[in-house]
Design a protein around this motif. Structure first.
Motif, PDB file in Angstrom:
ATOM      1  N   ARG A 209       0.824  -1.225   0.000  1.00 42.20           N
ATOM      2  CA  ARG A 209       0.000   0.000   0.000  1.00 42.20           C
ATOM      3  C   ARG A 209       0.850   1.264   0.000  1.00 42.20           C
ATOM      4  N   GLN A 210       2.045   1.167  -0.625  1.00 36.06           N
ATOM      5  CA  GLN A 210       2.932   2.347  -0.597  1.00 36.06           C
ATOM      6  C   GLN A 210       2.320   3.546  -1.310  1.00 36.06           C
ATOM      7  N   ALA A 211       1.457   3.290  -2.292  1.00 36.27           N
ATOM      8  CA  ALA A 211       0.687   4.383  -2.892  1.00 36.27           C
ATOM      9  C   ALA A 211      -0.651   4.402  -2.163  1.00 36.27           C
TER      10      ALA A 211
ATOM     11  N   ARG B  54      -3.429   6.572   1.008  1.00 40.27           N
ATOM     12  CA  ARG B  54      -3.967   7.790   1.619  1.00 40.27           C
ATOM     13  C   ARG B  54      -3.059   8.456   2.634  1.00 40.27           C
TER      14      ARG B  54
ATOM     15  N   TYR C 169      -1.066  11.479  -3.019  1.00 41.38           N
ATOM     16  CA  TYR C 169      -2.051  10.464  -3.426  1.00 41.38           C
ATOM     17  C   TYR C 169      -3.464  11.016  -3.270  1.00 41.38           C
TER      18      TYR C 169
ATOM     19  N   ARG D 197      -6.193  11.292  -6.223  1.00 40.53           N
ATOM     20  CA  ARG D 197      -7.451  10.563  -6.073  1.00 40.53           C
ATOM     21  C   ARG D 197      -8.632  11.520  -6.211  1.00 40.53           C
TER      22      ARG D 197
ATOM     23  N   PHE E 268     -12.039   6.117  -6.083  1.00 40.28           N
ATOM     24  CA  PHE E 268     -10.979   5.114  -6.100  1.00 40.28           C
ATOM     25  C   PHE E 268     -10.998   4.256  -7.365  1.00 40.28           C
TER      26      PHE E 268
ATOM     27  N   ILE F  48       4.738  -1.063  -7.005  1.00 40.18           N
ATOM     28  CA  ILE F  48       3.619  -1.983  -7.228  1.00 40.18           C
ATOM     29  C   ILE F  48       2.537  -1.259  -8.027  1.00 40.18           C
TER      30      ILE F  48
ATOM     31  N   ALA G 262      -3.728  -0.671  -8.522  1.00 38.53           N
ATOM     32  CA  ALA G 262      -4.974  -1.305  -8.968  1.00 38.53           C
ATOM     33  C   ALA G 262      -5.615  -1.873  -7.710  1.00 38.53           C
ATOM     34  N   ASP G 263      -6.499  -2.844  -7.840  1.00 35.13           N
ATOM     35  CA  ASP G 263      -7.084  -3.470  -6.664  1.00 35.13           C
ATOM     36  C   ASP G 263      -7.437  -4.920  -6.979  1.00 35.13           C
TER      37      ASP G 263
ATOM     38  N   PHE H 104       0.173  -7.625  -9.617  1.00 39.04           N
ATOM     39  CA  PHE H 104      -0.430  -8.420  -8.550  1.00 39.04           C
ATOM     40  C   PHE H 104      -1.870  -8.784  -8.868  1.00 39.04           C
TER      41      PHE H 104
ATOM     42  N   TYR I 161     -14.730 -11.993  -0.833  1.00 42.84           N
ATOM     43  CA  TYR I 161     -15.430 -10.737  -1.155  1.00 42.84           C
ATOM     44  C   TYR I 161     -16.610 -10.981  -2.086  1.00 42.84           C
TER      45      TYR I 161
ATOM     46  N   SER J 274      -4.963 -12.552   1.486  1.00 40.48           N
ATOM     47  CA  SER J 274      -5.069 -11.808   2.748  1.00 40.48           C
ATOM     48  C   SER J 274      -5.835 -12.556   3.826  1.00 40.48           C
TER      49      SER J 274
ATOM     50  N   HIS K  53       1.940  -6.023   6.713  1.00 38.70           N
ATOM     51  CA  HIS K  53       0.685  -5.794   5.990  1.00 38.70           C
ATOM     52  C   HIS K  53       0.742  -4.355   5.477  1.00 38.70           C
TER      53      HIS K  53
HETATM   54  O1  CP3 Z   1       0.219   0.466  -3.201  1.00 45.60           O
HETATM   55  C1  CP3 Z   1      -0.210  -0.698  -3.357  1.00 45.60           C
HETATM   56  O2  CP3 Z   1      -0.038  -1.616  -2.533  1.00 45.60           O
HETATM   57  C2  CP3 Z   1      -0.876  -1.052  -4.691  1.00 45.60           C
HETATM   58  C3  CP3 Z   1      -2.268  -0.992  -4.776  1.00 45.60           C
HETATM   59  C4  CP3 Z   1      -3.159  -1.919  -3.958  1.00 45.60           C
HETATM   60  C5  CP3 Z   1      -4.405  -1.476  -3.447  1.00 45.60           C
HETATM   61  N1  CP3 Z   1      -5.065  -2.551  -2.949  1.00 45.60           N
HETATM   62  C6  CP3 Z   1      -4.877  -0.093  -3.497  1.00 45.60           C
HETATM   63  C7  CP3 Z   1      -5.971   0.322  -2.602  1.00 45.60           C
HETATM   64  C8  CP3 Z   1      -3.067  -3.281  -3.671  1.00 45.60           C
HETATM   65  C9  CP3 Z   1      -1.907  -4.233  -3.918  1.00 45.60           C
HETATM   66  C10 CP3 Z   1      -4.286  -3.661  -3.046  1.00 45.60           C
HETATM   67  C11 CP3 Z   1      -4.591  -5.051  -2.651  1.00 45.60           C
HETATM   68  C12 CP3 Z   1      -5.842  -5.328  -1.939  1.00 45.60           C
HETATM   69  N2  CP3 Z   1      -7.050  -4.735  -2.095  1.00 45.60           N
HETATM   70  C13 CP3 Z   1      -5.991  -6.360  -0.985  1.00 45.60           C
HETATM   71  C14 CP3 Z   1      -4.921  -7.345  -0.588  1.00 45.60           C
HETATM   72  C15 CP3 Z   1      -3.927  -6.768   0.329  1.00 45.60           C
HETATM   73  C16 CP3 Z   1      -4.428  -6.518   1.724  1.00 45.60           C
HETATM   74  O3  CP3 Z   1      -4.521  -5.318   2.085  1.00 45.60           O
HETATM   75  O4  CP3 Z   1      -4.706  -7.475   2.445  1.00 45.60           O
HETATM   76  C17 CP3 Z   1      -7.325  -6.343  -0.544  1.00 45.60           C
HETATM   77  C18 CP3 Z   1      -7.922  -7.257   0.498  1.00 45.60           C
HETATM   78  C19 CP3 Z   1      -7.987  -5.311  -1.257  1.00 45.60           C
HETATM   79  C20 CP3 Z   1      -9.428  -4.935  -1.196  1.00 45.60           C
HETATM   80  C21 CP3 Z   1      -9.616  -3.560  -0.715  1.00 45.60           C
HETATM   81  N3  CP3 Z   1      -9.288  -2.427  -1.438  1.00 45.60           N
HETATM   82  C22 CP3 Z   1     -10.130  -3.145   0.528  1.00 45.60           C
HETATM   83  C23 CP3 Z   1     -10.584  -4.076   1.633  1.00 45.60           C
HETATM   84  C24 CP3 Z   1     -10.119  -1.748   0.526  1.00 45.60           C
HETATM   85  C25 CP3 Z   1     -10.698  -0.846   1.577  1.00 45.60           C
HETATM   86  C26 CP3 Z   1      -9.806  -0.727   2.751  1.00 45.60           C
HETATM   87  C27 CP3 Z   1      -9.077   0.566   2.701  1.00 45.60           C
HETATM   88  O5  CP3 Z   1      -7.858   0.562   2.937  1.00 45.60           O
HETATM   89  O6  CP3 Z   1      -9.731   1.579   2.448  1.00 45.60           O
HETATM   90  C28 CP3 Z   1      -9.559  -1.322  -0.699  1.00 45.60           C
HETATM   91  C29 CP3 Z   1      -9.319   0.057  -1.120  1.00 45.60           C
HETATM   92  C30 CP3 Z   1      -7.935   0.419  -1.552  1.00 45.60           C
HETATM   93  N4  CP3 Z   1      -7.129  -0.347  -2.342  1.00 45.60           N
HETATM   94  C31 CP3 Z   1      -7.272   1.638  -1.276  1.00 45.60           C
HETATM   95  C32 CP3 Z   1      -6.041   1.587  -1.946  1.00 45.60           C
HETATM   96  C33 CP3 Z   1      -4.996   2.681  -2.005  1.00 45.60           C
HETATM   97  C34 CP3 Z   1      -7.853   2.809  -0.491  1.00 45.60           C
HETATM   98  C35 CP3 Z   1      -8.874   3.417  -1.359  1.00 45.60           C
HETATM   99  C36 CP3 Z   1      -8.980   4.907  -1.263  1.00 45.60           C
HETATM  100  O7  CP3 Z   1      -8.141   5.633  -1.859  1.00 45.60           O
HETATM  101  O8  CP3 Z   1      -9.945   5.346  -0.643  1.00 45.60           O
END
Ligand code: CP3
Length: 344
Positions: free
Chosen positions: A25-27, A29, A34, A38, A44, A71, A74-75, A142, A152, A207, A323
């Protein structure tokens, strides 16, 4: 040239004097840049499907910190969407999906080989990144592992114990198995297309692997990931694969071979010392500093970062968190972590 990239060297089994670093999640909030991009994208998912802006947010932490890995932004929930599920994000709460719990709902999904067009903006992002990234930075693609994606798709949201997915698994195994297979097939195509577009490494995020008990762990976390790695290795034998069966605990031991992965990412549920002794002998390990240190910082961040580096110093290691970094993290703490890894 490529062989000099530190992440690729660690993935090939080399023990480096300083481990390469990137951060889940290096990219995200915690970074003001970022949040600005966004806002520009609108929401998102629009950000995920906008190649220029998705490449921009992928680059932001590389510019700010010089991470060794980038990385793809995407999602994991884009694959369910490509398969025909409705996906949306509720601000402050997280993802929502239309649910699949019956044969009729499953039958409405599209075939795995029909996902390509929907996901083509993601491949475009990968292409842009492979042109824009500094030559020393490794581009990581990924996807979610089938079990996590299924939790999900079945539950329609993040569920603390993955109850709905466990329930479908015991009550309607045919639909559960069909869904797992559909996700697995789609994931192979999705990751393979990311590699064709320029991803140099791919990572599978399982996860919610930790909630699988007994034989279910082998059957629904390990085996689907193994099927994906086998298919990818056949087509792209030189592209390293990282697998993250989060929450595996003692079951991290042997995971490299069982999954067919070049690297196992470990969470902070096991100590670095335990993982160095039990997992690292089988290949590269990624991890596993507690992400809360990015919030709290200070001496504990420094000493725990040093401890993690030391524990893994006798084998191939990619430094990362256990994580993802959380939105309340302080960007200065990330710099402190990087300085500690690189300068001791
Ligand atoms: O920087 C990175 O790591 C690359 C991008 C990335 C995101 N999600 C962006 C994101 C990656 C690799 C993921 C993987 C992801 N997404 C996982 C597996 C990794 C983990 O965290 O266990 C899962 C379970 C998801 C599903 C998901 N996406 C959830 C549950 C959420 C909401 C939780 C939250 O943090 O808000 C997201 C949203 C999400 N994915 C955000 C980002 C940057 C936040 C969205 C925003 O900008 O509001």
């Amino acid at each position: 040239m490529t062989a000099q990239k530190t992440i690729l060297r660690a993935l090939a089994g080399e023990t480096l004097p300083t481990p390469p670093i990137w951060m889940m999640r290096q990219a995200g909030r915690y970074l003001p840049e970022y949040r600005a991009t966004r806002a520009q994208a609108g929401d998102f998912l629009s950000l995920c499907y906008n190649p220029e802006l998705a490449a921009e947010v992928t680059m932001q932490p590389i510019r700010r910190y010089g991470f060794d890995g980038a990385i793809l932004f995407a999602d994991i929930l884009l694959v369910p969407q490509a398969l025909g599920a409705d996906v949306w994000f509720v601000t402050g709460e997280g993802p929502r999906l239309s649910t699949i719990t019956t044969q009729a709902e499953f039958d409405k999904l599209v075939p795995a080989d029909a996902i390509h067009d929907h996901l083509s903006p993601i491949y475009e992002t990968v292409k842009l990144l492979s042109q824009e990234l500094p030559s020393e930075t490794t581009l990581i693609g990924f996807a979610g592992a089938p079990w996590t994606v299924a939790t999900y798709m079945i539950g329609g949201r993040g569920t603390p114990d993955q109850g709905p997915a466990h329930a479908l698994k015991s009550e309607n195994r045919a639909v559960f198995d069909a869904l797992m297979e559909r996700i697995t097939d789609a994931t192979i195509l999705y990751m393979s297309a990311q590699i064709d577009a320029g991803a140099e490494v791919v990572k599978l995020f399982d996860s919610w692997a930790g909630s699988l008990q007994g034989d279910d762990f082998a059957n629904y976390s390990i085996k689907p990931m193994q099927r994906i790695t086998a298919a990818l290795k056949k087509k792209h034998p030189n592209v390293p694969i990282i697998a993250f069966p989060r929450g595996a605990g003692a079951r991290y031991k042997g995971a490299h071979a069982a999954i067919g992965a070049d690297c196992i990412a470990v969470d902070d549920g096991v100590s670095a010392e335990w993982a160095a002794e039990n997992v690292q002998p089988d290949g590269c390990v990624q991890g596993n500093l507690k992400s809360t240190h990015m919030v709290t910082g200070g001496d504990a961040l420094v000493s725990e970062t040093r401890r993690t580096v030391d524990a893994f110093s006798k084998g191939p290691h990619i430094f990362n968190l256990g994580h993802g970094i959380t939105p309340d993290a302080n960007p200065e703490n990330v710099q402190l972590m990087i300085d500690t890894v690189r300068n001791g």
